[in-house]
Write an enzyme that holds these catalytic residues in place. Structure first.
Site, PDB file in Angstrom:
ATOM      1  N   CYS A 178     -61.148 -33.927  -1.020  1.00 21.61           N
ATOM      2  CA  CYS A 178     -61.040 -33.093   0.192  1.00 21.61           C
ATOM      3  C   CYS A 178     -60.027 -31.971   0.102  1.00 21.61           C
ATOM      4  CB  CYS A 178     -60.705 -33.982   1.385  1.00 21.61           C
ATOM      5  SG  CYS A 178     -59.121 -34.857   1.223  1.00 21.61           S
ATOM      6  N   THR A 199     -58.540 -37.841  -1.849  1.00 24.98           N
ATOM      7  CA  THR A 199     -58.003 -36.943  -2.861  1.00 24.98           C
ATOM      8  C   THR A 199     -57.024 -37.729  -3.735  1.00 24.98           C
ATOM      9  OG1 THR A 199     -56.672 -34.944  -3.250  1.00 24.98           O
ATOM     10  CG2 THR A 199     -56.198 -36.183  -1.261  1.00 24.98           C
ATOM     11  N   CYS A 356     -60.769 -16.747 -15.989  1.00 25.31           N
ATOM     12  CA  CYS A 356     -61.864 -17.381 -15.245  1.00 25.31           C
ATOM     13  C   CYS A 356     -62.677 -16.342 -14.467  1.00 25.31           C
ATOM     14  CB  CYS A 356     -61.319 -18.444 -14.309  1.00 25.31           C
ATOM     15  SG  CYS A 356     -60.726 -19.928 -15.154  1.00 25.31           S
TER      16      CYS A 356
END
Length: 388
Positions: A178, A199, A356
């Site tokens: 989450c 998490t 990225c």
């Protein structure tokens, strides 16, 4: 100086010049020059960079950049060109064979190892991520179709997930991975649902629990494998990248047992184009330990006989805009963190975000949203046209 040492030094010089020429010729394929003056060109600042690149691939390239051995004004444009030209497939160092075999043969995402990425990456500091992310602390790809800025792109993405899940007031929703609770909070505020989120980050759990104390949300520090409750809907946004191929099937089995028979499950994940490729060694060492991107075929294999694929949506090109927005925020906020984190971290994080961005721009990486059901939506599933 002895004759032997003179010969040794001469051989080293010849090898260095040879590797420099090889790197120069390889980069020329991507229209990148060593010592050029264009924004995407590479300027070598110390000796030894070509040697490290041919010995260690992107691990050597990334570490050399972190150490200040080379510079480039636009890393995002550099990696866009390198990956579009597929130069990464030309450099296959023998030293990385062990990394590749380990990724293929070992389960590096066991219930014990799953906590490592929380400690190494997500627990870096809530103040740090507050400065880099949008106001809702959403650490996944935004949806930029009609968005003018990062906050709008993230809200559009969250609303799109709610639409795709067909949320209704009173539903109970599970969020696997989450984060800081952005989806859960948005869904509770705008669609009247209650949510449970899991998490592996202590910092995320503490931050979200405090911020959303007035909403019907429960945040748990828990590995996904131990969840055993029923939910009307399940979402998992940017967590599947940490599951690993050895655990894809187990993950889908957990989602299957937790989802109501008439429920929907939305899986939002970065993906790779080649099933047999392995995790980038630099990303694995410095950013996301034990991470592994799935291919579309691997996700399909994991769903086999468990789920019907109702919808598959690729908006990976939007991650370029998201990462560039994060980078702009990071650079603006950097003076507040410079003394604490240091210059090497600054170069590492810049390399991470911009490399990225270049990878998504080159379409070397994808971003998929899968909508899954147990037995198929009667009459068929229709993807919503856009935010309400």
């Amino acid at each position: 100086m002895t004759e032997a040492s003179t010969k040794h030094k001469s051989t080293e010089t010849i090898n260095r010049n040879h590797l420099h020429r090889m790197m120069d010729e390889l980069l020329e394929i991507a229209d990148v020059r060593l010592g050029g003056d264009r924004p995407w060109d590479i300027r070598l600042l110390v000796d030894g960079v070509p040697e490290r690149v041919f010995a260690q691939g992107n691990l050597g390239l990334g570490e050399s950049y972190m150490n200040g051995a080379w510079e480039c004004d636009r890393l995002d444009e550099l990696f866009d060109r390198i990956l579009r030209a597929r130069l990464d497939r030309h450099v296959k160092p023998l030293r990385l064979m062990f990394h590749s075999l380990r990724a293929k043969l070992l389960n590096r995402q066991t219930s014990r190892q799953a906590w490592e990425v929380g400690e190494a990456h997500y627990d870096l500091g809530n103040d740090f991520y507050t400065a880099m992310l949008d106001p809702r602390m959403t650490y996944t790809c935004g949806y930029w179709a009609d968005a003018k800025n990062l906050a709008e792109a993230q809200e559009a993405k969250l609303d799109m997930i709610c639409h795709k899940l067909r949320l209704e007031p009173g539903m109970r929703v599970l969020d696997i991975g989450c984060g800081w609770g952005s989806f859960m909070a948005y869904a509770a505020e705008h669609y009247g649902v209650e949510c449970v989120g899991v998490t592996v980050s202590k910092e995320q759990t503490a931050w979200a629990t405090e911020r959303y104390a007035d909403l019907p949300l429960e945040f748990r520090l828990q590995d996904y494998r131990s969840i055993n409750e029923r939910f009307d809907r399940i979402a998992s946004v940017g967590m599947f990248e940490h599951v690993g191929r050895k655990n894809h099937r187990s993950y889908m089995e957990v989602a299957h047992r937790c989802l109501a028979d008439d429920g929907l499950f939305l899986l939002h994940t970065i993906g790779k184009n080649r099933r047999k490729s392995t995790t980038d060694p630099w990303i694995d060492r410095y950013i996301f330990p034990n991470g592994e991107l799935p291919s579309i075929g691997q996700i399909g294999d994991a769903c086999d006989e468990l789920f019907v694929v109702e919808d598959l949506h690729n908006f990976g090109a939007d991650y370029d805009n998201t990462l560039m927005a994060w980078h702009a925020n990071f650079e603006q906020a950097w003076p507040h963190f410079e003394d604490e984190l240091g210059q090497r971290f600054h170069r590492m994080w810049r390399y991470y975000l911009l490399s990225c961005a270049g990878a998504f721009r080159a379409r070397d990486l994808q971003l998929w949203q899968w909508v899954l059901s147990k037995d198929g939506v009667r009459g068929g599933y229709q993807r919503p046209e856009g935010p309400r």
